[in-house]
Design a protein around this motif. Structure first.
Motif, PDB file in Angstrom:
ATOM      1  N   MET A 324      16.022 -15.249   7.227  1.00 57.88           N
ATOM      2  CA  MET A 324      16.424 -14.456   6.070  1.00 57.88           C
ATOM      3  C   MET A 324      15.517 -13.248   5.950  1.00 57.88           C
ATOM      4  N   LEU A 325      16.111 -12.091   5.625  1.00 60.06           N
ATOM      5  CA  LEU A 325      15.343 -10.880   5.389  1.00 60.06           C
ATOM      6  C   LEU A 325      15.965 -10.130   4.226  1.00 60.06           C
ATOM      7  N   LEU A 326      15.150  -9.844   3.226  1.00 57.60           N
ATOM      8  CA  LEU A 326      15.564  -9.045   2.075  1.00 57.60           C
ATOM      9  C   LEU A 326      14.583  -7.889   1.951  1.00 57.60           C
ATOM     10  N   VAL A 327      15.090  -6.663   2.014  1.00 62.46           N
ATOM     11  CA  VAL A 327      14.233  -5.472   1.930  1.00 62.46           C
ATOM     12  C   VAL A 327      14.719  -4.604   0.781  1.00 62.46           C
ATOM     13  N   ASN A 328      13.774  -3.895   0.183  1.00 63.79           N
ATOM     14  CA  ASN A 328      14.119  -3.039  -0.947  1.00 63.79           C
ATOM     15  C   ASN A 328      13.190  -1.830  -0.968  1.00 63.79           C
ATOM     16  N   ARG A 329      13.757  -0.657  -1.195  1.00 60.39           N
ATOM     17  CA  ARG A 329      12.969   0.561  -1.421  1.00 60.39           C
ATOM     18  C   ARG A 329      13.497   1.208  -2.699  1.00 60.39           C
ATOM     19  N   ALA A 330      12.568   1.556  -3.579  1.00 59.28           N
ATOM     20  CA  ALA A 330      12.937   2.199  -4.840  1.00 59.28           C
ATOM     21  C   ALA A 330      12.009   3.366  -5.108  1.00 59.28           C
ATOM     22  N   SER A 383       8.301   2.261  -4.215  1.00 57.59           N
ATOM     23  CA  SER A 383       8.047   0.829  -4.041  1.00 57.59           C
ATOM     24  C   SER A 383       8.803   0.328  -2.823  1.00 57.59           C
ATOM     25  N   ASP A 384       8.096  -0.334  -1.930  1.00 57.64           N
ATOM     26  CA  ASP A 384       8.692  -0.958  -0.750  1.00 57.64           C
ATOM     27  C   ASP A 384       8.331  -2.432  -0.756  1.00 57.64           C
ATOM     28  N   SER A 385       9.345  -3.265  -0.651  1.00 62.55           N
ATOM     29  CA  SER A 385       9.080  -4.705  -0.629  1.00 62.55           C
ATOM     30  C   SER A 385      10.015  -5.389   0.367  1.00 62.55           C
ATOM     31  N   LYS A 413       4.550  -2.975  -1.552  1.00 60.08           N
ATOM     32  CA  LYS A 413       3.705  -1.800  -1.513  1.00 60.08           C
ATOM     33  C   LYS A 413       4.162  -0.807  -2.575  1.00 60.08           C
ATOM     34  N   VAL A 414       3.204  -0.187  -3.224  1.00 61.67           N
ATOM     35  CA  VAL A 414       3.494   0.819  -4.247  1.00 61.67           C
ATOM     36  C   VAL A 414       2.671   2.064  -3.961  1.00 61.67           C
ATOM     37  N   LYS A 415       3.355   3.204  -3.863  1.00 58.90           N
ATOM     38  CA  LYS A 415       2.692   4.499  -3.739  1.00 58.90           C
ATOM     39  C   LYS A 415       2.940   5.274  -5.016  1.00 58.90           C
ATOM     40  N   SER A 416       1.866   5.624  -5.693  1.00 53.97           N
ATOM     41  CA  SER A 416       1.962   6.363  -6.948  1.00 53.97           C
ATOM     42  C   SER A 416       1.405   7.766  -6.761  1.00 53.97           C
ATOM     43  N   SER A 473      -2.393   6.957  -5.227  1.00 56.67           N
ATOM     44  CA  SER A 473      -2.821   5.559  -5.234  1.00 56.67           C
ATOM     45  C   SER A 473      -1.823   4.753  -4.412  1.00 56.67           C
ATOM     46  N   ASP A 474      -2.288   4.098  -3.356  1.00 60.15           N
ATOM     47  CA  ASP A 474      -1.457   3.255  -2.505  1.00 60.15           C
ATOM     48  C   ASP A 474      -1.943   1.817  -2.628  1.00 60.15           C
ATOM     49  N   SER A 475      -1.130   0.979  -3.245  1.00 60.03           N
ATOM     50  CA  SER A 475      -1.513  -0.405  -3.527  1.00 60.03           C
ATOM     51  C   SER A 475      -0.593  -1.357  -2.770  1.00 60.03           C
ATOM     52  N   GLU A 476      -1.093  -2.549  -2.521  1.00 59.38           N
ATOM     53  CA  GLU A 476      -0.329  -3.491  -1.700  1.00 59.38           C
ATOM     54  C   GLU A 476      -0.702  -4.931  -2.037  1.00 59.38           C
ATOM     55  N   THR A 477       0.299  -5.787  -2.034  1.00 64.09           N
ATOM     56  CA  THR A 477       0.076  -7.240  -2.075  1.00 64.09           C
ATOM     57  C   THR A 477       0.933  -7.885  -0.997  1.00 64.09           C
ATOM     58  N   TRP A 478       0.496  -9.005  -0.518  1.00 66.28           N
ATOM     59  CA  TRP A 478       1.326  -9.797   0.369  1.00 66.28           C
ATOM     60  C   TRP A 478       0.928 -11.260   0.264  1.00 66.28           C
ATOM     61  N   THR A 479       1.879 -12.107   0.608  1.00 64.15           N
ATOM     62  CA  THR A 479       1.618 -13.543   0.662  1.00 64.15           C
ATOM     63  C   THR A 479       2.437 -14.112   1.810  1.00 64.15           C
ATOM     64  N   HIS A 480       1.855 -15.028   2.545  1.00 60.12           N
ATOM     65  CA  HIS A 480       2.624 -15.692   3.597  1.00 60.12           C
ATOM     66  C   HIS A 480       2.146 -17.124   3.730  1.00 60.12           C
TER      67      HIS A 480
END
Length: 918
Positions: A324-330, A383-385, A413-416, A473-480
């Motif tokens: 499964m792959l779900l991608v989103n850019r806003a 926002s990229d997720s 990921k969030v780029k502000s 400001s470039d911020s990022e979170t990830w979990t695996h």
């Protein structure tokens, strides 16, 4: 007593029909083969959908027919979502994110899952402090259903499942291809939107594929689009109907220096020609605009695209490979309002005017005509997720042992990007513009001989850009995590039936990185501070669950889970949580249930790893009250709550897990497949909750140490004295508080309880189609908190200074469906909430709380659909059908004159959607 009577009344009303229903119910029914399914709140596939854990389900059809715009709108409209939140209406820390608060608890206390797997937190911090999951990144077209399980679920899912679990199930099977085009807008203007959706599925031999695409384009809504808050003339207090002070010169005593009508006339083109010669009662005349607050957005401009793939391949009769792959850019844009300037920000905007020998201040609010346009200062967020999972599942041979092994990863990921004035550059500019060179200093206050006439001149966009710079400001979170799960629905047999079993092994890692532009943290931008931090955490877990039929009418569920996590480079912690549930079915149609569970939440990454972050706050200076105004009651002291100071906050590496216990019981009666009714009581108690140190308690301790009431050499005093920074004895204001330092600690408690009830009825007619009624009701009976052991327990439902959550929320859905037509009327009633005056009770207001509430609020959505052909349909949706404004609150005198954390000011909207099936 009233709360107990309410609980008894609901349960009695539900049980009363049993005496009649049971007499006619058959003790046995014809056996049918029903597939076993995995329900939210359990790992063991089972026939019964209703278990010991109450679960609310919202289907894809509900989302479509009840008029919801997106997943956030779906969840915010549910009776369990009683808490006020900061969403896109709030131009603060996370202006593009959309969190929810179940049961009035912190957004981070709700575990949000996709297909039972955790997703990454939003990288920016809720209220500048804590982590949470953003619901804006989840496209509705790919959603099969949403399950909400309230209460502790850590024994199944691990950390954060304290308020409950939101499990978003994506589509796994789609026949054919579906195209959807929706256009919409708001009756009062702004917010025009378009949505395109494509979903489809394909099967070929052993291969199955589901795919989806969603595109959204949405215009912003500005305050000037709404007649109820486009101007300060809308202020419910007539004495406050004066303009924003766009050009202001004032004295140290707060009185304004009159610029003259002719001076203001020369600035009249600003703010779309609304700048006038205005008056503030008791202060004086100035140049201002009453329309200025309306030049901020209350809904973001947004463009977003999302894609979804779900694939499965049968390796054999007993094994399936899946992914499964779900991608989103806003991309969103948010306008938080106008920027302004004052001289010498370090002295509160005051200087010594050498021409007059007085303390004076100047203020200039920059109009869009000066900045180069309305959107010049917009915060632009990209926002990229993505959420990814791949694994293999199946059965070991011909046994009853099923397995599921997968790897899952989620990233956000969030780029502000935002334009902001640099402190040194803007000060230099206005020195050149009108202040002139600094002539000296008087007790820290700079001395200038300003050219007052030059102050009243509008800037050009080029001048404005000359002292601004872009904050990046470039911020990022990830979990695996790697996950291996075993299930056996017939581990062995007891006289009452087979015992079900599930076991899970899990290892994972998560990361949070919020590297704010270092110039912000270093104070290089004018009047701005920020949060920052970064860290990683590993975790391992093992869990088991049993489903045991004790006798034919009674089934027990038991689960236990051990979690261990380590904050890299810092401390580690572990927790064992468990859950026990009972299901008693005296007849097939009647279920009595109860559950008891423990839970934990690993402290937010931001609470642990946050670096030095600044903020501004007001404190009560107990020391100066005692030394400069001895004998004066503290609430009448000059320094009571009036000292604005710069604060510094950092994370605490020694934080331990937050722990919780929950229990509940309820009843479900479903005499026919078309009718069911239920009621459940829930109670959640949280210990070791993480909260920032109490600034008020810190100021009291510091004062006691300075006054000798506590030993100044004690560890308590050494710590308190180091945290509060004061001016010297020879400063213009001797011993004035200048800074304060704080950090989070594990010390708070919280408890909430309530009743959730629902009823659903569906009936068919020969000539009029099918009708349905759905009712849900949630009432919070108690909600209490205690920040520090020495503090009194706060009743959050009766002391609204601390909370404006809804005590009751009721939803009613009425549906009608024929071969060609379908219609739904969905109504949510939000109960009374405190008005703004009531929220100031803690500041000394006296009076009856009952008189300080705003009316209940109703939101009505309706949809009307027509099926032209087997493959084409058209749906008209009207949200907020009655065009209900937020409840009137004569005491809410701050813009936009309503509680944006509880209500929206968008008004009625229309959406027209065409769907084609291929």
């Amino acid at each position: 007593m009233k709360k107990k009577l309410l609980s008894a009344a609901i349960c009695t009303a539900l049980v009363a029909p049993f005496a009649v229903g049971a007499a006619h119910a058959q003790d046995s029914q014809q056996a049918t083969d029903i597939d076993k399914v995995v329900v939210t709140g359990s790992l063991i596939p089972q026939v019964e959908v209703e278990t010991a854990t109450p679960v609310q389900t919202i289907t894809a059809e509900d989302i479509q027919r009840q008029g919801f715009r997106d997943v956030y709108d779906v969840l915010r409209s549910q009776p369990l979502a009683t808490g006020a939140v900061q969403d896109a209406q709030f131009s603060g820390f996370t202006p593009s994110a959309e969190p929810i608060s179940l049961l009035g608890l912190d957004p981070g206390f709700t575990l949000v899952l996709i297909d039972g797997r955790p997703i990454a937190d939003y990288p920016l911090l809720y209220n500048g402090q804590s982590n949470f999951v953003d619901l804006a990144s989840i496209p509705t077209s790919m959603v099969e259903r949403i399950d909400i399980a309230p209460g502790n679920q850590s024994a199944i899912y691990g950390s954060s499942a304290i308020a409950g679990v939101v499990n978003i199930i994506l589509k796994k099977r789609v026949d054919g291809t579906s195209l959807g085009l929706r256009i919409g807008g708001y009756e009062e203007g702004g917010g025009g939107n378009v949505r395109f959706q494509l979903t489809g599925g394909h099967s070929a031999g052993n291969f199955d594929l589901v795919y989806g695409l969603q595109y959204i384009d949405q215009d912003a809504i500005y305050g000037f689009d709404r007649k109820d808050f486009d101007s300060t003339n809308d202020n419910p207090d007539p004495t406050l109907r004066f303009g924003s002070r766009t050009f202001l010169r004032s004295l140290g005593n707060g009185r304004y220096i009159d610029p003259g009508a002719a001076t203001c006339a020369g600035l009249g083109n600003l703010y779309n020609s609304t700048t006038i010669y205005d008056t503030r009662p008791g202060r004086g005349n100035y140049c201002g605009s009453r329309a200025e607050p309306g030049f901020s957005s209350i809904q973001n401009k947004e463009e977003a695209i999302a894609g979804y793939l779900n694939a499965g391949y049968d390796l054999s009769d007993n094994a399936e490979l899946y992914g499964m792959l779900l991608v989103n850019r806003a991309k969103t844009e948010n306008n938080g309002g106008s920027r302004f300037w004052q001289p010498s920000i370090d002295t509160g905007g005051f200087i010594i005017n050498d021409n007059t020998g007085r303390f004076e201040s100047f203020q200039h609010i920059f109009a869009p005509e000066e900045t180069g346009g309305l959107d010049t200062n917009n915060e632009r967020i990209t926002s990229d997720s993505y959420n990814f999972a791949a694994g293999v599942k199946g059965t070991f041979g011909s046994s009853m042992w099923d397995y599921d092994a997968y790897y899952a990863r989620s990233e956000y990921k969030v780029k502000s990007r935002q334009l902001w004035a640099l402190k040194a550059e803007i000060e230099d500019f206005f020195r050149d513009q009108f202040l002139g060179p600094q002539l000296g200093e008087y007790y820290g206050y700079p001395i200038y001989a300003p050219n007052e006439a030059a102050f009243y001149q509008a800037l050009t966009p080029e001048q404005y850009r000359s002292f601004n710079s872009e904050i990046k400001s470039d911020s990022e979170t990830w979990t695996h995590n790697l996950n291996f799960q075993l299930t056996n629905t017939e581990l062995f047999n007891l006289p009452a039936g087979p015992v079900g079993f599930a076991a899970v092994l899990q290892v994972g890692e998560q990361s949070w990185e919020n590297p704010t532009d270092p110039r912000v943290v270093n104070g290089e931008f004018w009047g701005l501070t920020g949060t920052q931090g970064a860290g990683e955490r590993t975790n391992e877990a093992v869990a088991m669950e049993f489903r045991v039929p004790i006798f034919s009418m009674l089934t027990a569920n038991a689960s236990v889970r051990y979690d261990h996590y380590k904050n890299k480079g810092l401390n580690s912690d572990d927790d064992t949580t468990y859950k026990v549930g009972l299901e008693f079915r005296p007849i097939e149609s009647l279920l009595f249930r109860g559950n008891y569970a423990t839970a934990f939440k690993a402290p937010d990454m931001a609470y642990v790893f946050a670096g030095d972050s600044g903020f501004f706050t007001f404190v009560t200076d107990y020391y100066r009250c005692a030394t400069e105004e001895p004998g004066v009651p503290i609430d009448e002291c000059t320094f009571s709550g009036s000292e604005q100071v710069f604060g510094n906050r950092s994370g605490s590496p020694d934080l331990q897990s937050i722990t919780a216990k929950s229990w509940g019981y309820g009843v479900v009666w479903s005499p026919t497949p078309n009718f069911d009714i239920s009621a459940d009581y829930y109670n959640i108690k949280i210990d070791n909750k993480v909260s920032d140190m109490s600034l008020d308690q810190l100021m009291q301790t510091e004062a006691a140490c300075r006054l000798g009431d506590l030993d100044p050499s004690s560890p308590t005093c050494v710590d308190a004295l180091a945290r509060v920074g004061r001016a010297s004895a020879t400063a213009p204001e001797p011993f004035q508080v200048q800074s304060i330092e704080t950090n989070p600690i594990n010390i708070s408690k919280e408890e909430v309880s309530g009743i959730l009830a629902s009823a659903n009825y569906r009936w068919n007619t020969d000539g009029w189609g099918t009708f349905s009624v759905g009712l849900q009701y949630n009432v919070t009976l108690d909600h209490e908190s205690q920040q520090f052991p020495q503090d009194p327990v706060i009743d959050l439902l009766s002391e609204p200074f601390y909370s404006s959550e809804f005590r009751t929320i009721t939803s009613l859905s009425l549906g009608w469906n024929t071969d060609k037509w379908n219609a739904t009327l969905y109504t949510v009633r939000y109960g009374q909430t405190p008005n703004f005056e009531a929220q100031l009770l803690e500041e000394g207001y006296e009076g009856s709380l009952d008189a300080k509430r705003v009316d209940a609020y109703y939101r009505v959505n309706t949809t009307l659909g027509y099926q032209f052909t087997e493959n084409a349909s058209l749906t008209l949706t009207v949200n907020n059908l009655l065009n209900e404004d937020p409840p009137d609150d004569p005491t809410w005198t701050t813009y936009p004159y309503y509680n944006i954390f509880n209500y929206s000011g968008y008004g009625r909207s229309y959406m027209l959607e065409m769907n084609w099936q291929f």
